[in-house]
Design a protein around this motif. Sequence first.
Motif, PDB file in Angstrom:
ATOM      1  N   SER A 135       0.832  -1.207   0.000  1.00 48.11           N
ATOM      2  CA  SER A 135       0.000   0.000   0.000  1.00 48.11           C
ATOM      3  C   SER A 135       0.863   1.251   0.000  1.00 48.11           C
ATOM      4  O   SER A 135       0.583   2.221  -0.712  1.00 48.11           O
ATOM      5  N   MET A 136       1.930   1.231   0.802  1.00 51.18           N
ATOM      6  CA  MET A 136       2.838   2.368   0.825  1.00 51.18           C
ATOM      7  C   MET A 136       3.558   2.516  -0.511  1.00 51.18           C
ATOM      8  O   MET A 136       3.798   3.629  -0.991  1.00 51.18           O
ATOM      9  N   SER A 139       1.443   4.307  -2.818  1.00 55.29           N
ATOM     10  CA  SER A 139       1.460   5.743  -2.530  1.00 55.29           C
ATOM     11  C   SER A 139       2.653   6.408  -3.199  1.00 55.29           C
ATOM     12  O   SER A 139       2.547   7.502  -3.755  1.00 55.29           O
ATOM     13  N   PRO A 148       3.235   9.641   1.101  1.00 55.63           N
ATOM     14  CA  PRO A 148       4.059   8.977   2.110  1.00 55.63           C
ATOM     15  C   PRO A 148       4.972   9.957   2.827  1.00 55.63           C
ATOM     16  O   PRO A 148       5.532  10.864   2.222  1.00 55.63           O
ATOM     17  N   GLY A 152       6.895   6.644   6.729  1.00 55.89           N
ATOM     18  CA  GLY A 152       6.308   5.610   5.889  1.00 55.89           C
ATOM     19  C   GLY A 152       7.311   4.998   4.938  1.00 55.89           C
ATOM     20  O   GLY A 152       7.340   3.779   4.733  1.00 55.89           O
ATOM     21  N   LEU A 156       8.669   1.170   4.722  1.00 61.16           N
ATOM     22  CA  LEU A 156       8.675   0.385   3.489  1.00 61.16           C
ATOM     23  C   LEU A 156      10.014  -0.328   3.318  1.00 61.16           C
ATOM     24  O   LEU A 156      10.067  -1.529   3.033  1.00 61.16           O
ATOM     25  N   THR A 318       4.485   2.001   8.504  1.00 61.60           N
ATOM     26  CA  THR A 318       3.703   2.497   7.367  1.00 61.60           C
ATOM     27  C   THR A 318       2.295   2.886   7.778  1.00 61.60           C
ATOM     28  O   THR A 318       1.645   3.673   7.083  1.00 61.60           O
ATOM     29  N   ALA A 322       1.503   8.209   6.131  1.00 59.99           N
ATOM     30  CA  ALA A 322       1.123   8.947   4.931  1.00 59.99           C
ATOM     31  C   ALA A 322       0.238  10.104   5.339  1.00 59.99           C
ATOM     32  O   ALA A 322      -0.452  10.057   6.345  1.00 59.99           O
TER      33      ALA A 322
END
Length: 352
Positions: A135-136, A139, A148, A152, A156, A318, A322
């Motif tokens: 998901s990150m 982003s 992010p 975040g 990652l 994470t 964001a």
Amino acid sequence: MSATAPLRGAPAAGPPAHPARSSAAPVRRPALDWRLRFTTLCLIWGFSFLLIKVGTQGYAPLQVTLGRMVFGTAVLGAVLLLRRERLPRGARTWGHLTVAAFLLNALPFTLFAYAELTVSSTLAGICNATTPLWSMLLSLAALSDDRPTRRGVAGLGIGFAGVLIVLGAWRSLTGQGIGHDATGTVLALVASASYAVGWAYVRRTLANTGGSNLAMSASQLLLGTAQLAVVTPLFTSFPTAFPVGPLLAVAALGVLGTGVAFLLQYGLVAEIGPTRATLVTYFIPVIATAAGVALLGERLTWNTPVGALVVLAGAALTQGGARRAGRRARTWPALRPARRAPLRLPGSGPQP
């Protein structure tokens, strides 16, 4: 899958029709304490990977996935009938639900089933925990309305470093191999990434439909079941035998892991809020590992639990790593964020 996409926004209760009467009405509380239901949800989703492994010992992966979808749809359909709720209307809504069913149910469920033909249920459970990392990554690729932060991005990097530790990537440098089947590992990681893509899609397309969580989720599972009902006969032959153990595993996977788990998750989000409810994410790989080692005799080396902890640490960073894009941020028209909180659909949470 769950996998996880973050739990966002508990469902808000509508205003009472008669305010004067509502103040005197007794507050209905769940029969079971939320801690017990939280523990049950962790156990159900943690044991799901073991059930997938057992199911594939008697049936083809597509058949396992179709079976769990049928049982899960039956559970939500029965609850829908008891509550007398209607299915959503509108061709556009059903079109978006069809895509969501593929990304959040049919595809990841099938990929996990195929993955566990060659990798352990322990590894599959750990791969499932990488969904927040994907998901990150989305982003960073400008596919999300969230920007992010440094935290975040750090999460990652740490999370994917944990994946390399789990796989024992350094062994490939000495010619020993990573110790896990590469194809199965990739399938499990792609399944986790599918949850992230599906969740982003749901947030942008189904946030303003007005349907209830239960009705939308039952519809999504119904569509996913229909997709698998078409595909499964094309790639598998009808079983000549029905071994009881794998059949019970598939039934439990559908009834508990796909049906009951959603009802538990929805109730927890409504009662204790999304922040505490999302903590279930961090217990799933732990339970999956314990179940695989204790009940299936799967081999566990030092780098697996250590890497899993690193993955979870990265995933934790994470969460909240964001920030919302400003009003002047440029986005594609089709990717502009919806104003309402998204619906909770099966597969959009941290389930396998």
